[in-house]
Design a protein around this motif. Structure first.
Motif, PDB file in Angstrom:
ATOM      1  N   VAL A  30      16.576   1.687  17.868  1.00  0.00           N
ATOM      2  CA  VAL A  30      15.608   0.737  18.413  1.00  0.00           C
ATOM      3  C   VAL A  30      14.273   1.426  18.618  1.00  0.00           C
ATOM      4  N   ARG A  31      14.292   2.616  19.218  1.00  0.00           N
ATOM      5  CA  ARG A  31      13.041   3.340  19.452  1.00  0.00           C
ATOM      6  C   ARG A  31      12.355   3.673  18.137  1.00  0.00           C
ATOM      7  N   ALA A  32      13.117   4.079  17.129  1.00  0.00           N
ATOM      8  CA  ALA A  32      12.530   4.441  15.837  1.00  0.00           C
ATOM      9  C   ALA A  32      11.854   3.234  15.199  1.00  0.00           C
ATOM     10  N   SER A  33      12.517   2.069  15.257  1.00  0.00           N
ATOM     11  CA  SER A  33      11.913   0.894  14.627  1.00  0.00           C
ATOM     12  C   SER A  33      10.699   0.408  15.404  1.00  0.00           C
ATOM     13  N   GLU A  34      10.703   0.580  16.734  1.00  0.00           N
ATOM     14  CA  GLU A  34       9.543   0.178  17.519  1.00  0.00           C
ATOM     15  C   GLU A  34       8.348   1.076  17.230  1.00  0.00           C
ATOM     16  N   SER A  35       8.593   2.349  16.933  1.00  0.00           N
ATOM     17  CA  SER A  35       7.487   3.267  16.704  1.00  0.00           C
ATOM     18  C   SER A  35       7.091   3.347  15.234  1.00  0.00           C
ATOM     19  N   ASN A  36       7.847   2.751  14.340  1.00  0.00           N
ATOM     20  CA  ASN A  36       7.526   2.778  12.923  1.00  0.00           C
ATOM     21  C   ASN A  36       6.636   1.575  12.610  1.00  0.00           C
ATOM     22  N   LEU A  37       5.345   1.817  12.531  1.00  0.00           N
ATOM     23  CA  LEU A  37       4.382   0.742  12.309  1.00  0.00           C
ATOM     24  C   LEU A  37       4.568   0.049  10.966  1.00  0.00           C
ATOM     25  N   ALA A  38       5.155   0.726  10.006  1.00  0.00           N
ATOM     26  CA  ALA A  38       5.339   0.136   8.672  1.00  0.00           C
ATOM     27  C   ALA A  38       6.176  -1.140   8.735  1.00  0.00           C
ATOM     28  N   PHE A  39       7.127  -1.196   9.652  1.00  0.00           N
ATOM     29  CA  PHE A  39       7.998  -2.371   9.732  1.00  0.00           C
ATOM     30  C   PHE A  39       7.242  -3.641  10.109  1.00  0.00           C
ATOM     31  N   SER A  40       6.126  -3.506  10.807  1.00  0.00           N
ATOM     32  CA  SER A  40       5.366  -4.695  11.228  1.00  0.00           C
ATOM     33  C   SER A  40       4.172  -4.984  10.321  1.00  0.00           C
ATOM     34  N   ALA A  41       4.014  -4.215   9.261  1.00  0.00           N
ATOM     35  CA  ALA A  41       2.854  -4.367   8.378  1.00  0.00           C
ATOM     36  C   ALA A  41       3.132  -5.321   7.227  1.00  0.00           C
ATOM     37  N   LEU A  42       2.055  -5.897   6.709  1.00  0.00           N
ATOM     38  CA  LEU A  42       2.104  -6.678   5.487  1.00  0.00           C
ATOM     39  C   LEU A  42       1.834  -5.711   4.342  1.00  0.00           C
ATOM     40  N   ALA A  43       2.722  -5.673   3.359  1.00  0.00           N
ATOM     41  CA  ALA A  43       2.578  -4.743   2.230  1.00  0.00           C
ATOM     42  C   ALA A  43       1.998  -5.461   1.020  1.00  0.00           C
ATOM     43  N   SER A  44       1.106  -4.777   0.325  1.00  0.00           N
ATOM     44  CA  SER A  44       0.563  -5.266  -0.940  1.00  0.00           C
ATOM     45  C   SER A  44       0.375  -4.055  -1.854  1.00  0.00           C
ATOM     46  N   ALA A  45       0.226  -4.307  -3.147  1.00  0.00           N
ATOM     47  CA  ALA A  45       0.091  -3.206  -4.106  1.00  0.00           C
ATOM     48  C   ALA A  45      -0.786  -3.612  -5.270  1.00  0.00           C
ATOM     49  N   ASN A  56       9.657  -4.006  -0.803  1.00  0.00           N
ATOM     50  CA  ASN A  56      10.669  -2.972  -0.554  1.00  0.00           C
ATOM     51  C   ASN A  56      10.104  -1.751   0.153  1.00  0.00           C
ATOM     52  N   ILE A  57       8.796  -1.581   0.129  1.00  0.00           N
ATOM     53  CA  ILE A  57       8.204  -0.363   0.683  1.00  0.00           C
ATOM     54  C   ILE A  57       8.430  -0.227   2.184  1.00  0.00           C
ATOM     55  N   ASN A  58       8.513  -1.348   2.895  1.00  0.00           N
ATOM     56  CA  ASN A  58       8.672  -1.267   4.350  1.00  0.00           C
ATOM     57  C   ASN A  58       9.811  -2.149   4.861  1.00  0.00           C
ATOM     58  N   ASP A  59      10.870  -2.282   4.055  1.00  0.00           N
ATOM     59  CA  ASP A  59      12.011  -3.095   4.493  1.00  0.00           C
ATOM     60  C   ASP A  59      13.034  -2.297   5.305  1.00  0.00           C
ATOM     61  N   GLY A  60      12.852  -0.982   5.418  1.00  0.00           N
ATOM     62  CA  GLY A  60      13.755  -0.158   6.214  1.00  0.00           C
ATOM     63  C   GLY A  60      15.060   0.189   5.526  1.00  0.00           C
TER      64      GLY A  60
END
Length: 142
Positions: A30-45, A56-60
């Motif tokens: 839980v702490r790792a996912s809360e501190s991993n900003l990538a999980f809450s970001a919108l990804a584009s390429a 897939n880049i930030n799906d965990g």
């Protein structure tokens, strides 16, 4: 009568504590996912392979990945947030160590970029840890 009720309550409390003690709660996850900003970001390429899309880049998931389209000579992936985020350390997981060079850039507007870290050679490991000397704040990271 009151003694029987207290014993029953005590028994139920013991049963619940034994049941819940057997459930593996992972506070570290839980702490790792809360501190991993990538999980809450919108990804584009700039480009993506059909079978390895940018989502897939930030799906965990360690079993998925993003890959640039093989026809594109160079590409980028971008994470964005509605508000500026404070960043100090990064972990990049490469499938292979075949990248020729890479860099991290931040932006406030998604147009003007500032290089904050980079390598002009292939990564030495498939897991790269980058810690900046000081925290940076931005709405965009690529």
């Amino acid at each position: 009568m009151m003694d029987k009720i207290q014993k029953r309550i005590g028994t139920w409390l013991l049963v619940f504590s034994l049941i819940f003690a057997g459930i593996p709660f992972s506070l570290e996850r839980v702490r790792a996912s809360e501190s991993n900003l990538a999980f809450s970001a919108l990804a584009s390429a700039k480009s993506s392979e059909t079978q390895n899309p940018v989502q897939n880049i930030n799906d965990g998931q360690a079993s998925t990945r993003w890959a640039q389209d093989g026809e594109a000579p160079s590409s980028w992936v971008q994470l964005s947030w509605d508000t500026a985020q404070t960043m100090k350390s990064f972990r990049i997981l490469w499938e292979r160590r075949n990248a020729q060079s890479y860099q991290l850039e931040i932006s406030e507007d998604g147009s003007t970029w500032k290089n904050i870290s980079g390598k002009l050679s292939a990564p030495k490991s498939t897991a790269v840890e980058i810690t900046l000397p000081g925290a940076k704040s931005a709405k965009y990271l690529r």
